[in-house]
Design a protein around this motif. Sequence first.
Motif, short mmCIF file in Angstrom:
data_model
loop_
_atom_site.label_atom_id
_atom_site.label_comp_id
_atom_site.label_asym_id
_atom_site.label_seq_id
_atom_site.Cartn_x
_atom_site.Cartn_y
_atom_site.Cartn_z
N GLU A 17 0.54 -1.19 -0.08
CA GLU A 17 -0.07 -0.03 -0.05
C GLU A 17 0.86 1.07 0.06
O GLU A 17 0.53 2.05 -0.83
CB GLU A 17 -0.77 0.11 1.20
N ALA A 18 1.88 1.36 1.01
CA ALA A 18 2.96 2.40 1.02
C ALA A 18 3.59 2.74 -0.33
O ALA A 18 3.72 3.88 -0.67
CB ALA A 18 3.70 2.25 2.06
N GLU A 19 3.95 1.52 -1.02
CA GLU A 19 4.64 1.69 -2.22
C GLU A 19 3.84 2.40 -3.27
O GLU A 19 4.34 3.29 -4.02
CB GLU A 19 5.18 0.57 -2.68
N VAL A 20 2.88 2.12 -3.36
CA VAL A 20 1.83 2.77 -4.44
C VAL A 20 1.89 4.28 -4.11
O VAL A 20 1.94 4.87 -5.15
CB VAL A 20 0.44 1.97 -4.56
N VAL A 22 4.00 6.02 -2.53
CA VAL A 22 5.07 6.59 -2.40
C VAL A 22 5.26 7.40 -4.06
O VAL A 22 6.01 8.28 -4.30
CB VAL A 22 6.37 5.84 -2.00
N HIS A 23 4.92 6.54 -4.87
CA HIS A 23 5.12 6.97 -6.27
C HIS A 23 4.60 8.32 -6.65
O HIS A 23 5.13 8.94 -7.54
CB HIS A 23 4.71 5.69 -7.08
N LEU A 24 3.58 8.66 -5.80
CA LEU A 24 2.85 9.98 -5.99
C LEU A 24 3.21 11.03 -5.01
O LEU A 24 2.78 11.94 -4.90
CB LEU A 24 1.58 9.67 -5.98
N ALA A 25 4.31 10.75 -4.21
CA ALA A 25 4.78 11.60 -3.07
C ALA A 25 5.84 12.62 -3.45
O ALA A 25 6.40 12.58 -4.34
CB ALA A 25 5.24 10.61 -1.89
N THR A 26 6.20 13.27 -2.27
CA THR A 26 7.35 14.14 -2.30
C THR A 26 8.51 13.50 -2.21
O THR A 26 8.66 12.34 -1.63
CB THR A 26 7.07 15.12 -1.15
N LYS A 30 9.95 9.97 -0.34
CA LYS A 30 10.78 9.10 -0.99
C LYS A 30 11.95 8.79 -0.35
O LYS A 30 12.50 7.71 -0.38
CB LYS A 30 11.02 9.56 -2.44
N GLN A 31 12.60 9.79 0.39
CA GLN A 31 13.66 9.48 1.33
C GLN A 31 13.43 8.60 2.43
O GLN A 31 14.09 7.71 2.62
CB GLN A 31 14.35 10.74 1.74
N GLU A 32 12.13 8.92 2.95
CA GLU A 32 11.58 7.89 4.14
C GLU A 32 11.64 6.50 3.47
O GLU A 32 11.84 5.57 4.48
CB GLU A 32 10.30 8.52 4.65
N TRP A 33 10.90 6.46 2.44
CA TRP A 33 10.72 5.14 1.89
C TRP A 33 11.96 4.39 1.69
O TRP A 33 12.19 3.30 1.97
CB TRP A 33 10.10 5.20 0.46
N GLY A 34 13.17 5.00 1.23
CA GLY A 34 14.21 4.28 0.98
C GLY A 34 15.03 4.12 2.51
O GLY A 34 15.46 2.70 2.52
N ASN A 35 14.81 4.57 3.43
CA ASN A 35 15.16 4.27 4.93
C ASN A 35 14.23 3.04 5.50
O ASN A 35 14.83 1.98 5.77
CB ASN A 35 15.11 5.46 5.89
N ILE A 36 13.02 2.87 5.08
CA ILE A 36 12.33 2.00 5.41
C ILE A 36 12.54 0.40 4.58
O ILE A 36 12.54 -0.70 5.00
CB ILE A 36 10.62 2.33 5.30
N GLU A 37 12.79 0.97 3.27
CA GLU A 37 13.22 -0.27 2.44
C GLU A 37 14.50 -0.88 2.93
O GLU A 37 14.42 -2.33 2.83
CB GLU A 37 13.25 0.23 1.05
N ALA A 38 15.41 -0.27 3.40
CA ALA A 38 16.47 -0.96 3.87
C ALA A 38 16.10 -1.82 5.14
O ALA A 38 16.90 -2.83 5.31
CB ALA A 38 17.62 0.20 4.37
N LEU A 74 4.24 6.66 7.33
CA LEU A 74 4.55 7.16 5.89
C LEU A 74 2.95 7.27 5.12
O LEU A 74 2.69 8.06 4.56
CB LEU A 74 5.28 6.20 5.05
N LYS A 75 2.16 6.18 5.26
CA LYS A 75 0.96 5.90 4.79
C LYS A 75 0.04 7.02 5.25
O LYS A 75 -0.68 7.80 4.38
CB LYS A 75 0.25 4.69 5.09
#
Length: 78
Positions: A17-20, A22-26, A30-38, A74-75
Amino acid sequence: MNALDDLKADLVKLRGEAEVQVHLATMEAKQEWGNIEAKWNRFVAEAGLHKSGEEIGTALQNLGNELRDAYRRLKKAL
């Protein structure tokens, strides 16, 4: 299913859900997403290790809880 399996299933759903979103996000999101993905990659890599000791299982559970909270934050921010 055990608690770790339930947590992993919850994380898979929240991550998707978050990944979808993030594609539309600021850029900040996207930086937060990178941290979470790690953290997600670490969780997945270590998920099979929970059977080798209670200490590792506890650490993995904590990491999973941290991931769940991060995906929810994030969501909500998006």
